[in-house]
Design an enzyme around this catalytic site. Structure first.
Site, short mmCIF file in Angstrom:
data_model
loop_
_atom_site.label_atom_id
_atom_site.label_comp_id
_atom_site.label_asym_id
_atom_site.label_seq_id
_atom_site.Cartn_x
_atom_site.Cartn_y
_atom_site.Cartn_z
N THR A 46 -42.01 -26.47 18.80
CA THR A 46 -41.66 -26.30 20.22
C THR A 46 -41.55 -24.82 20.61
OG1 THR A 46 -40.15 -27.09 21.95
CG2 THR A 46 -39.13 -26.40 19.89
N THR A 51 -38.02 -19.73 14.94
CA THR A 51 -39.14 -19.73 13.99
C THR A 51 -40.46 -19.90 14.72
OG1 THR A 51 -37.67 -20.63 12.30
CG2 THR A 51 -40.03 -20.78 11.87
N CYS A 52 -40.51 -20.77 15.71
CA CYS A 52 -41.75 -20.97 16.47
C CYS A 52 -42.13 -19.70 17.23
CB CYS A 52 -41.62 -22.15 17.42
SG CYS A 52 -41.44 -23.73 16.58
N THR A 53 -41.12 -19.02 17.77
CA THR A 53 -41.38 -17.77 18.47
C THR A 53 -41.92 -16.72 17.52
OG1 THR A 53 -39.67 -18.25 20.12
CG2 THR A 53 -40.29 -15.93 19.84
N ALA A 56 -45.58 -17.62 16.70
CA ALA A 56 -46.47 -17.36 17.82
C ALA A 56 -46.67 -15.86 18.04
CB ALA A 56 -45.93 -18.02 19.09
#
Length: 164
Positions: A46, A51-53, A56
């Site tokens: 998401t 972690t996703c940031t 990305a």
């Protein structure tokens, strides 16, 4: 320093699932439209989580290196295009993000499944990355990705596969 990939030769290429998804770039992106060139697709849970940031932002920073190789780079999550737009603006992301709110494509790539957190079982996205060749074959897949050092590994593996 880019580390040498360790598992390229042990992976059996297989067809990538067909997909046609809305992109933050304003167009739809499909597997058939990507044929003829190399693609890296990273699937993440998401937008706007730590972690996703990080993942990305790391992929976004490496985009010029992928582009030099002629590789298209896409992120994919279940988030809406509206959420993707906020995420892209907030962090200055440079690659398009694909939206799969029904998680159909995420599931077809084998990145949707049962997860457990603090004893609670739920369905969610497993962080995964795929290198897709010009014929639409997955040439390398990473499952349950740990972000640290991952982008360097993907870049090194992509370079190796392109020059085989």
């Amino acid at each position: 320093m880019v580390k040498s990939p360790k598992t390229v030769t042990s992976f059996t290429p297989h067809p990538a699932p067909d997909f046609n998804l809305a992109s933050s770039g304003g167009e739809n992106v499909s597997l058939s439209g990507l044929k003829g060139g190399w693609t890296v697709l990273f699937i993440y849970p998401t937008d706007n989580t730590p972690t996703c940031t990080q993942e990305a932002c790391d992929f976004s920073a490496a985009l010029p290196e992928f582009e030099t190789l002629g590789v298209k780079l896409f992120g994919l999550s279940k988030d809406s295009l509206k959420d993707h737009a906020k995420f892209i603006t907030k962090y200055g992301l440079k690659m398009p993000l694909l939206s799969d709110p029904e998680t159909t494509t995420i599931d077809e790539f084998g990145a949707w499944g049962e997860k457990t957190l603090y004893g609670r079982v739920y369905m969610g996205t497993d962080r995964s990355t795929f290198i897709i060749d010009p014929q639409g074959l997955i040439r390398k897949a990473w499952r349950k990705v740990k972000v640290k050092g991952h982008i360097d590994d993907v870049l090194a593996t992509t370079k190796e596969l392109i020059t085989e």
